[in-house]
Design a protein around this motif. Structure first.
Motif, mmCIF file in Angstrom:
data_model
loop_
_atom_site.group_PDB
_atom_site.id
_atom_site.type_symbol
_atom_site.label_atom_id
_atom_site.label_comp_id
_atom_site.label_asym_id
_atom_site.label_seq_id
_atom_site.Cartn_x
_atom_site.Cartn_y
_atom_site.Cartn_z
ATOM 1 N N PRO A 1 4.515 -3.551 -4.578
ATOM 2 C CA PRO A 1 4.505 -2.178 -4.033
ATOM 3 C C PRO A 1 5.097 -2.121 -2.624
ATOM 4 O O PRO A 1 4.809 -2.972 -1.789
ATOM 5 C CB PRO A 1 3.023 -1.811 -4.000
ATOM 6 N N LYS A 2 5.941 -1.093 -2.381
ATOM 7 C CA LYS A 2 6.589 -0.953 -1.078
ATOM 8 C C LYS A 2 6.158 0.310 -0.338
ATOM 9 O O LYS A 2 6.464 0.470 0.833
ATOM 10 C CB LYS A 2 8.105 -0.939 -1.270
ATOM 11 N N ASN A 3 5.464 1.216 -1.020
ATOM 12 C CA ASN A 3 5.019 2.450 -0.375
ATOM 13 C C ASN A 3 3.713 2.908 -1.021
ATOM 14 O O ASN A 3 3.207 2.257 -1.931
ATOM 15 C CB ASN A 3 6.114 3.525 -0.465
ATOM 16 N N ASN A 4 3.177 4.032 -0.536
ATOM 17 C CA ASN A 4 1.889 4.514 -1.049
ATOM 18 C C ASN A 4 1.922 4.802 -2.549
ATOM 19 O O ASN A 4 0.968 4.496 -3.265
ATOM 20 C CB ASN A 4 1.451 5.775 -0.300
ATOM 21 N N ARG A 5 2.992 5.404 -3.018
ATOM 22 C CA ARG A 5 3.096 5.730 -4.448
ATOM 23 C C ARG A 5 3.094 4.458 -5.286
ATOM 24 O O ARG A 5 2.408 4.373 -6.295
ATOM 25 C CB ARG A 5 4.367 6.557 -4.707
ATOM 26 N N GLU A 6 3.860 3.472 -4.876
ATOM 27 C CA GLU A 6 3.914 2.216 -5.629
ATOM 28 C C GLU A 6 2.581 1.470 -5.569
ATOM 29 O O GLU A 6 2.195 0.808 -6.523
ATOM 30 C CB GLU A 6 5.068 1.346 -5.133
ATOM 31 N N THR A 7 1.881 1.586 -4.455
ATOM 32 C CA THR A 7 0.542 0.988 -4.347
ATOM 33 C C THR A 7 -0.407 1.673 -5.320
ATOM 34 O O THR A 7 -1.206 1.013 -5.997
ATOM 35 C CB THR A 7 0.010 1.094 -2.904
ATOM 36 N N TYR A 8 -0.307 3.002 -5.411
ATOM 37 C CA TYR A 8 -1.112 3.766 -6.366
ATOM 38 C C TYR A 8 -0.828 3.309 -7.795
ATOM 39 O O TYR A 8 -1.746 3.086 -8.587
ATOM 40 C CB TYR A 8 -0.808 5.268 -6.217
ATOM 41 N N LYS B 1 -2.325 -0.125 -8.434
ATOM 42 C CA LYS B 1 -3.780 -0.043 -8.607
ATOM 43 C C LYS B 1 -4.135 0.552 -9.975
ATOM 44 O O LYS B 1 -5.067 0.093 -10.632
ATOM 45 C CB LYS B 1 -4.411 0.788 -7.491
#
Length: 166
Positions: free
Chosen positions: A52-59, A62
């Motif tokens: 993940p590189k940003n908040n969306r990718e982290t979401y 998860k």
């Protein structure tokens, strides 16, 4: 003597568990991503995010992790049900039988995690054995409850003073 078909089902289900365990992380991640995409949670372009590189990718990462952990619970819930059915099939509900099904499921969960140490991109976590244990304990509990209800109904019907004749 008829073979206990539940033991055959247990063995086949263990094969299913080990099949999914043997898949590299990349394939597992893609499968959980495709499930999220079909559910409309993520876009097709987000299915295979490895780092993940940003908040969306982290979401997304998860959400994929939640899918994989849920799959563990469901796999082991089914194993718990099958193992409990196999050991109670002819002998009924006994503490020893339930202990056998618990130990069998725990051994398979531990072996599952051990095997994952050798699969590319996968790791072995004791917490995953705990997640698996949640599933198989619920599965075993379901069979215990069903057995108790059946025993209660049988006892109730046997002691019933309601006449079924004319």
């Amino acid at each position: 003597m008829k073979p206990n078909v539940f033991w055959i089902a247990v063995i086949l289900w263990i094969g299913v568990i080990f099949y999914f365990t043997s898949q590299p992380a990349e394939i597992s991640r893609k499968q959980s991503g495709e499930l999220l995409e079909k559910a409309g949670v993520i876009e097709e372009s987000e299915v295979d995010i490895s780092v993940p590189k940003n908040n969306r990718e982290t979401y997304v990462a998860k959400a994929q992790n939640i899918i994989r952990k849920s799959a563990h619970v469901i796999e082991y819930l089914m194993l718990g049900i099958l193992a409990a059915m196999a050991v109670t099939y002819k002998q009924g509900l006994r503490v020893l039988n339930i202990t056998v099904s618990f130990v069998l499921c725990l051994a398979i969960a531990s072996l599952d995690e051990f095997i994952q140490k050798f699969v590319p991109g996968r790791g072995s976590l004791i917490s995953d054995v705990g997640i698996d244990a949640i599933g198989f304990c619920v599965g075993i509990a379901i069979i215990i409850l069903i057995e108790l209800v059946v025993m209660y109904i049988g006892k109730y019907r046997g002691n019933s003073k309601i006449s079924t004749s004319g």
